[in-house]
Design an enzyme around this catalytic site. Structure first.
Site, PDB file in Angstrom:
ATOM      1  N   GLU A  96      34.107  42.471  45.760  1.00 50.80           N
ATOM      2  CA  GLU A  96      34.978  42.195  44.611  1.00 50.80           C
ATOM      3  C   GLU A  96      34.171  41.797  43.378  1.00 50.80           C
ATOM      4  O   GLU A  96      34.525  42.114  42.257  1.00 50.80           O
ATOM      5  CB  GLU A  96      35.980  41.089  44.962  1.00 50.80           C
ATOM      6  CG  GLU A  96      37.011  41.505  45.991  1.00 50.80           C
ATOM      7  CD  GLU A  96      37.914  42.605  45.476  1.00 50.80           C
ATOM      8  OE1 GLU A  96      37.451  43.758  45.418  1.00 50.80           O
ATOM      9  OE2 GLU A  96      39.065  42.331  45.139  1.00 50.80           O
TER      10      GLU A  96
ATOM     11  N   THR B  44      40.492  46.062  32.148  1.00 49.59           N
ATOM     12  CA  THR B  44      40.343  44.698  32.678  1.00 49.59           C
ATOM     13  C   THR B  44      40.017  43.747  31.532  1.00 49.59           C
ATOM     14  O   THR B  44      40.522  42.625  31.486  1.00 49.59           O
ATOM     15  CB  THR B  44      39.215  44.658  33.732  1.00 49.59           C
ATOM     16  OG1 THR B  44      39.428  45.769  34.598  1.00 49.59           O
ATOM     17  CG2 THR B  44      39.242  43.392  34.552  1.00 49.59           C
TER      18      THR B  44
HETATM   19  P1  ADP Z   1      42.552  47.247  41.734  1.00 44.15           P
HETATM   20  O1  ADP Z   1      43.005  46.997  40.310  1.00 44.15           O
HETATM   21  O2  ADP Z   1      43.412  48.253  42.419  1.00 44.15           O
HETATM   22  O3  ADP Z   1      42.403  45.979  42.521  1.00 44.15           O
HETATM   23  P2  ADP Z   1      39.891  47.134  41.128  1.00 44.15           P
HETATM   24  O4  ADP Z   1      40.011  47.010  39.645  1.00 44.15           O
HETATM   25  O5  ADP Z   1      39.700  45.891  41.929  1.00 44.15           O
HETATM   26  O6  ADP Z   1      41.148  47.906  41.668  1.00 44.15           O
HETATM   27  O7  ADP Z   1      38.659  48.041  41.524  1.00 44.15           O
HETATM   28  C1  ADP Z   1      38.330  49.165  40.863  1.00 44.15           C
HETATM   29  C2  ADP Z   1      36.861  49.141  40.421  1.00 44.15           C
HETATM   30  O8  ADP Z   1      35.953  49.042  41.514  1.00 44.15           O
HETATM   31  C3  ADP Z   1      36.530  50.454  39.720  1.00 44.15           C
HETATM   32  O9  ADP Z   1      35.675  50.160  38.644  1.00 44.15           O
HETATM   33  C4  ADP Z   1      35.780  51.239  40.780  1.00 44.15           C
HETATM   34  O10 ADP Z   1      34.894  52.185  40.220  1.00 44.15           O
HETATM   35  C5  ADP Z   1      35.037  50.156  41.539  1.00 44.15           C
HETATM   36  N1  ADP Z   1      34.722  50.549  42.945  1.00 44.15           N
HETATM   37  C6  ADP Z   1      33.514  50.623  43.531  1.00 44.15           C
HETATM   38  N2  ADP Z   1      33.617  51.000  44.820  1.00 44.15           N
HETATM   39  C7  ADP Z   1      34.923  51.155  45.068  1.00 44.15           C
HETATM   40  C8  ADP Z   1      35.662  51.527  46.224  1.00 44.15           C
HETATM   41  N3  ADP Z   1      35.068  51.825  47.380  1.00 44.15           N
HETATM   42  N4  ADP Z   1      37.000  51.571  46.127  1.00 44.15           N
HETATM   43  C9  ADP Z   1      37.619  51.276  44.962  1.00 44.15           C
HETATM   44  N5  ADP Z   1      36.981  50.925  43.830  1.00 44.15           N
HETATM   45  C10 ADP Z   1      35.639  50.858  43.881  1.00 44.15           C
END
Ligand code: ADP
Length: 309
Positions: free
Chosen positions: A129, A182
């Site tokens: 994260e 973000t």
């Molecule tokens: P969400 O808003 O659905 O929680 P996040 O914002 O936490 O999604 O995560 C997305 C970010 O994490 C993007 O920048 C993405 O490129 C990066 N990322 C890296 N590896 C992964 C992965 N295996 N799965 C999803 N996102 C990933």
């Protein structure tokens, strides 16, 4: 290859209105699939990603970073191959990165005959994260790993508590396919909170936790209120107010922003109400001309699951 498993890595809804950065819950029929293998050559490799354009480099992918954190603590030479079949879109607000980090560490722990506790796994997954958002938050990885509803009571030291999950609760989640940066969703939040609002908010968090444990659906509904973050962030989500109004009018217990958005969740008692709420939200969004997905899911009290071959 030494051993291999296939898993379901669930989507999660974090914050749950009043519980900004501390509450979350796990969905049951929305999530990614992953194949994780132990191999003889030491090191962590992402060997395949389908369904999303994400980095294959181990140190740029949250799954790779999370597994490396686990292996550092394991302190023995281990080889891991990871295949990710993405169904949760990155940046959706329903824990896309958390599903990959949590799924990967859960699977490796399973393949190694469980040297680590679920609580340990939360701290490894938080490293993923940290890569995704710059902040090692646990409000998505905790419900993915422990299932049901979870509370992050403290970050330092980490103290994550699994709450009770009343069986009739069903989530409706709409994911409008727009990008909310973000940086924008962070910049609208104020760093200081008026005491009056803080009192309302922690009253609601306590009420929600009590409502979950006593299966008091009215209390859950009354407590799903966010007087601090939602009024500021909701302006970034098209039709948020209309969606919330119609969801509540159709019988949802509560409705709010999922994670940092743009997804919106509505929590209902029973699948029938959740489906009525889903149709009502659809009727609002169809008029916007925006692309969107809607999911209706029971709460997944187990978290990550093995998929039988
Ligand atoms: P969400 O808003 O659905 O929680 P996040 O914002 O936490 O999604 O995560 C997305 C970010 O994490 C993007 O920048 C993405 O490129 C990066 N990322 C890296 N590896 C992964 C992965 N295996 N799965 C999803 N996102 C990933």
């Amino acid at each position: 290859m030494i051993k291999s498993i296939k898993i379901f890595a669930p989507a999660t809804v974090a914050n749950l209105s009043c519980g900004f950065d501390v509450l979350g819950c796990c969905l049951d029929n929305v999530g990614d699939e992953m194949n994780i293998s132990l191999v003889s050559e030491p090191g962590v490799k992402i060997t395949k990603i389908e369904g999303a354009d994400l980095p294959l480099e181990t140190h740029k992918n949250v799954a790779g970073v999370a597994v490396e954190a686990l292996l550092k603590a394991y302190d023995k030479m281990v080889g891991v191959h990871i295949e990710i079949y993405k169904k949760i879109k990155a940046g959706s607000g329903i824990g896309s990165s958390a599903a990959s980090s949590a799924g990967a560490v859960w699977a490796v722990n399973h393949l190694l005959d469980e040297p680590f506790t679920p609580h340990d796994l939360v701290s490894f997954a938080m490293e993923g994260e940290k890569l995704a958002s710059g902040n090692a938050h646990a409000d998505n990885v905790a419900p993915a790993l422990l299932g049901g509803f979870t509370l992050v009571r403290s970050y330092d030291p980490l103290d994550v508590i699994k709450l009770h999950s009343p069986k009739d609760l069903v989530m409706t989640v709409i994911h409008p396919q727009i990008e909310v940066k973000t940086s924008d969703s962070r910049s609208v939040i104020k760093q200081n909170v008026a005491l009056k609002k803080a009192i309302q908010q922690w009253g609601n968090v306590g009420g929600l936790v009590a409502g979950l444990f006593t299966e008091n659906y009215d209390l859950i509904g009354r407590s799903l209120e966010d007087v601090i973050i939602e009024p500021l962030r909701s302006i970034l989500i098209p039709e948020f107010k209309a969606v919330k109004e119609i969801a509540m009018a159709k019988g949802a217990l509560g409705c709010g922003i999922s994670g940092s958005g743009p997804s919106i969740f509505a929590l209902s008692k029973g699948t029938e109400t959740a489906k009525i709420v889903s149709e009502a939200i659809r009727s609002v969004y169809i008029k916007t001309g925006l692309d969107f997905d809607i999911h209706v899911s029971p709460i997944n009290n187990q978290g990550i699951k093995l998929i039988n071959p």
